[in-house]
Design an enzyme around this catalytic site. Structure first.
Site, mmCIF file in Angstrom:
data_model
loop_
_atom_site.group_PDB
_atom_site.id
_atom_site.type_symbol
_atom_site.label_atom_id
_atom_site.label_comp_id
_atom_site.label_asym_id
_atom_site.label_seq_id
_atom_site.Cartn_x
_atom_site.Cartn_y
_atom_site.Cartn_z
ATOM 1 N N GLU A 46 33.405 25.027 48.923
ATOM 2 C CA GLU A 46 34.450 24.147 49.422
ATOM 3 C C GLU A 46 35.725 24.958 49.602
ATOM 4 O OE1 GLU A 46 35.712 25.001 45.520
ATOM 5 O OE2 GLU A 46 33.710 24.522 46.269
ATOM 6 N N SER A 48 50.037 34.229 44.356
ATOM 7 C CA SER A 48 48.581 34.185 44.553
ATOM 8 C C SER A 48 48.137 34.249 46.001
ATOM 9 C CB SER A 48 48.017 32.914 43.902
ATOM 10 O OG SER A 48 48.699 31.775 44.387
ATOM 11 N N LYS A 50 41.637 34.677 46.136
ATOM 12 C CA LYS A 50 40.303 34.085 46.194
ATOM 13 C C LYS A 50 39.197 35.107 46.416
ATOM 14 C CE LYS A 50 41.428 29.653 45.855
ATOM 15 N NZ LYS A 50 40.965 28.785 44.748
#
Length: 410
Positions: free
Chosen positions: A120, A388, A98
């Protein structure tokens, strides 16, 4: 250069933000000027040496890029089929992919004169990454998170607050990722003059899916080059990523989209039961619809409202997919499979014990499918998985609810 001759990442989306029949901008008209400003700023900056240098510096210094490609030696030996490799995005600072787009959005905010980032988060990885980027660049940060996820991911909530972010609880509906997105969007509408919406995945109206994909494409570029070096010039036969919104998937896919010999796999959360709707397998069971400002594939009720969805992985509890994922699926470029909660949890334990890596529950879905695929593939083939995120955030929850892989009760 003709449009058809452009590289994929410059060809899609088109000038109107469409990705095939998906995408576009379905936000209220009063927000359009803000989105147009964001698009114009991004397009003007993305290829400039100064912007790229600033991005490269923060990726190397703050994030710790490049992340390696790593061979899962023990798991491959146990399976006895195709070789399994992972792109170690879990080794990024903050523990997941991210941060790749969070630092990009923070740079854009500074260039645009914005003083605040709004977003969010589901599992909290995006929220922690954004809070980190905001702290690094001296920006305010407001993260919206479902009330259910706040309880489940308390360690990440603590990290966000420690980094100076304001955490806003979304208590409507399922109190999960979809509701957090609704809440963050409402806050952005009210504050768009001084704030930038740093959306958490490759979702939403144009230009968000394009920007997130482009910032995440560093994963695919690195992975392709690293794999070619490891393999002596061969590409993997299969590239695998878990899919909800699609940021980690589009990041890895971007390095291989123009390689017809590479099969791209999207792994969805099958939850506990697709018969009763307790899943979030959008590509498998969804239909065309509009969600969070874009036309895509959505799990929805007969009245068009998004369905309630379920997954053991908070970051996959989303009733839609990004519009680019929807386009690639419709075109047949990606193959779709689904993994249950039970299989994901079992893989979480397996990878930890066999490889010394604790994967995020989201990544455990992709790893579970890769193991399944390897079992039925010859040893001459290779599978590359986007690992990830790391599972530190999930350990307390998993040990409390499941204790051990041998005693799963889901």
């Amino acid at each position: 250069m003709q449009q058809d001759d452009l590289p994929y990442l410059r060809k899609f989306p088109d000038a109107s933000g469409r990705l095939g029949r998906f995408g576009g901008n379905h936000y209220p008209p009063d927000v359009w000027p803000a989105l147009q400003e964001l698009e114009a700023t991004y397009l003007a900056l993305r290829d400039t040496p100064d912007f790229q240098h600033a991005l490269d510096m923060v990726r190397a210094g703050l994030q710790g890029r490049p992340t390696p490609v790593h061979f899962l030696k023990t798991t491959t030996a146990e399976v006895g089929g195709a070789r399994i490799y992972v792109k170690r995005e879990d080794l990024n600072h903050t523990g997941a992919h991210k941060i790749n787009h969070c630092v990009g959005f923070a740079l854009l905010a500074r260039k645009m004169g914005k003083r605040k980032l709004i977003a969010e988060t589901g599992a909290g990885q995006h929220g922690v990454a954004l809070a980190t980027a905001a702290a690094y660049f001296g920006l305010e940060c407001e993260v919206h998170m479902g009330e259910a996820d706040i309880g489940k991911q308390s360690s990440n909530v603590g990290r966000m607050r420690l980094l100076g972010a304001k955490v806003v609880a979304a208590s409507a509906g399922q109190s999960a990722l979809k509701e957090a997105s609704d809440s963050a969007f409402s806050a952005y509408v009210e504050q768009h003059e001084h704030a930038l919406y740093a959306i958490g995945s490759a979702i939403g109206p144009h230009p968000f899916p394009m920007i997130v994909r482009d910032f995440q494409s560093v994963v695919g570029r690195e992975a392709r080059s690293q794999f070619l070096s490891l393999s002596g010039g061969s590409l993997p036969g299969h590239v695998v990523a878990c899919v909800a919104g699609g940021s980690n998937a589009m990041g890895l896919y971007s390095g291989f989209l123009e390689d017809p010999t590479v099969t791209l796999h999207a792994v969805e959360p099958l939850g506990t039961s697709h018969e009763t709707g307790k899943h979030a397998a959008t590509l498998s069971f969804g239909t065309s619809g509009t969600l969070h400002g874009a036309q895509s594939i959505v799990l929805q009720q007969e009245d068009g409202k998004p369905s309630q969805v379920s997954s053991v992985a908070s970051g996959l509890v989303y009733p839609g997919v990004g519009p680019e994922i929807a386009m690639l699926h419709e075109e047949g470029r990606i193959k779709v499979s689904a993994v249950s909660d039970k299989e994901a949890i079992s893989t979480f334990f397996r990878i930890a014990k066999s490889e010394g890596i604790i994967p995020a529950l989201e990544s455990s879905h992709a790893l579970a499918f890769a193991i399944r695929l390897a079992e039925r593939s010859p040893a001459s083939e290779s599978i590359l998985v986007n690992l990830s995120g790391r599972g530190d955030k999930d350990v307390d929850f998993v040990l409390k609810e499941f204790r051990d892989a041998d005693s799963l009760e889901i």
